[in-house]
Design a protein around this motif. Structure first.
Motif, PDB file in Angstrom:
ATOM      1  N   SER A  32       0.680  -1.040  -0.687  1.00  0.00           N
ATOM      2  CA  SER A  32       0.237  -0.163   0.429  1.00  0.00           C
ATOM      3  C   SER A  32       0.883   1.422  -0.358  1.00  0.00           C
ATOM      4  O   SER A  32       2.174   1.379   0.193  1.00  0.00           O
ATOM      5  N   ASP A  58      -4.687   0.946  -1.371  1.00  0.00           N
ATOM      6  CA  ASP A  58      -5.432   2.053  -1.782  1.00  0.00           C
ATOM      7  C   ASP A  58      -6.642   1.873  -2.526  1.00  0.00           C
ATOM      8  O   ASP A  58      -7.130   1.437  -3.307  1.00  0.00           O
ATOM      9  N   LEU A 109      -1.008  13.423   0.862  1.00  0.00           N
ATOM     10  CA  LEU A 109      -1.188  13.575   1.787  1.00  0.00           C
ATOM     11  C   LEU A 109      -2.177  14.345   3.143  1.00  0.00           C
ATOM     12  O   LEU A 109      -1.530  15.470   2.957  1.00  0.00           O
ATOM     13  N   LEU A 190      -4.432  11.164  -0.731  1.00  0.00           N
ATOM     14  CA  LEU A 190      -5.308  10.178   0.352  1.00  0.00           C
ATOM     15  C   LEU A 190      -5.688  11.644   1.299  1.00  0.00           C
ATOM     16  O   LEU A 190      -4.921  12.295   1.563  1.00  0.00           O
ATOM     17  N   ARG A 221     -10.217   8.660  -4.557  1.00  0.00           N
ATOM     18  CA  ARG A 221      -9.038   9.601  -3.241  1.00  0.00           C
ATOM     19  C   ARG A 221      -9.240   7.522  -2.335  1.00  0.00           C
ATOM     20  O   ARG A 221     -10.313   7.506  -2.434  1.00  0.00           O
ATOM     21  N   THR A 222      -7.927   8.347  -1.883  1.00  0.00           N
ATOM     22  CA  THR A 222      -8.093   6.806  -1.286  1.00  0.00           C
ATOM     23  C   THR A 222      -8.317   7.634   0.705  1.00  0.00           C
ATOM     24  O   THR A 222      -7.552   8.488   1.169  1.00  0.00           O
TER      25      THR A 222
END
Length: 312
Positions: A32, A58, A109, A190, A221-222
């Motif tokens: 990941s 993911d 992130l 993320l 989007r994760t």
């Protein structure tokens, strides 16, 4: 100390990705982008998370659940580099987060903490625009790309008509959408959300969680979010992580993870788990509430019969 990763889980009907079942403690799909290895987190002498291994799937929505003080929000803070590990490490794209430049992290992130506080009198447009700071340079403070990203984020979260209003004049649901718009304007793949539905009424909770699912589906989007409501986590997440006393008790698709045994183990609550009549996801129904002795059923089999019917 060895981490207890709980039980084997099955894939969830309706969210089948065609992937093979993963070993306990690790989701399917290989490495990941965001992961934790041997993560131990503490505040002073008090250890909150102990030896945790976690791989964030993911392109999926992951929900972290568990009782108060189990370490779920602390884990999310470490994943966002707001808290340094006592031991172990967080990995972003295979690199230690602690050794990754801040600007690079901010471009990959986004993190929305619990109960964020906006500067006094700042407008919605100005707050959302702050999400573009990681993309700016001293020689180029604002660009057409920044303008487009802010406009797109405000449109997707439906706050464009609030652009000129001060954030502190908005309702709780509106403010939460504005904060998510700022995180979206940051344009990261993320997104970490720490209890995004706290203090919101049920209608605004559903609104925010629907937005999260839409961002995941439409933009890939994760998302990792900490939630208190187990039923909401089971309904909106693709991958569920249940924590207890600083460790992972179980994880996997909600349909194979949320069981009466898990609810009893993690939350200490007797319950019946039935299919949600709308989504088919697991729905946790707590046991019968306390009643005065005069109102208790005279037939000792009444509760058993009622429970069996609910399980059918």
């Amino acid at each position: 100390m060895r981490q207890d990763t709980g039980r084997d889980t099955e894939r969830s009907p309706g969210r089948d990705t065609g992937e093979d079942a993963a070993p306990p403690g690790r989701p399917p799909g290989g490495p990941s982008r965001l992961a934790a290895r041997g993560l131990t987190l503490a505040y002073g002498d008090r250890t909150v998370v102990d030896g945790l291994d976690l791989d964030v799937p993911d392109g999926r929505v992951t929900a972290i659940v568990g009782p108060n003080a189990c370490g779920k929000s602390t884990t999310l803070r470490a994943l966002g580099r707001l808290l340094s590990p006592r031991r172990g490490t967080v990995l972003l794209d295979g690199r230690e987060l602690a050794r990754t430049p801040t600007r690079r992290i901010a471009r990959s992130l986004g993190l929305l903490p619990q109960s964020p506080v906006a500067p006094e009198a700042i407008t919605v447009a100005d707050l959302v625009a702050r999400g573009r700071r990681p993309h700016q340079r001293w020689w180029q403070q604002w660009s057409e790309a920044d303008e487009a990203a802010v406009a797109d984020a405000m449109a997707r979260t439906r706050v464009a008509d609030l652009a000129a209003r001060p954030v502190d004049e908005l309702s709780g649901g509106q403010r939460q959408r504005v904060w998510i718009a700022m995180a979206l304007a940051q344009d990261t793949e993320l997104l970490l959300l720490d209890e995004p539905t706290t203090y919101l009424d049920i209608a605004h909770q559903v609104e925010v969680l629907d937005l999260v699912r839409r961002l995941n589906h439409e933009r890939g989007r994760t998302v990792v979010m900490v939630l208190h409501d187990l039923n909401q986590a089971a309904r909106y997440a693709d991958h569920l992580v249940a924590m207890r006393e600083g460790r992972i008790a179980a994880q996997g698709p909600p349909a194979g993870t949320v069981t009466a045994d898990l609810v009893r183990e993690v939350f200490g609550l007797d319950s019946v788990v039935v299919p949600d009549p709308v989504t088919g996801s697991p729905l946790v129904v707590p046991g019968a509430p306390w009643r005065p002795p005069a109102e208790s059923p005279t037939d000792p089999t009444a509760v058993t019969v009622s429970t069996r019917k609910a399980e059918q």
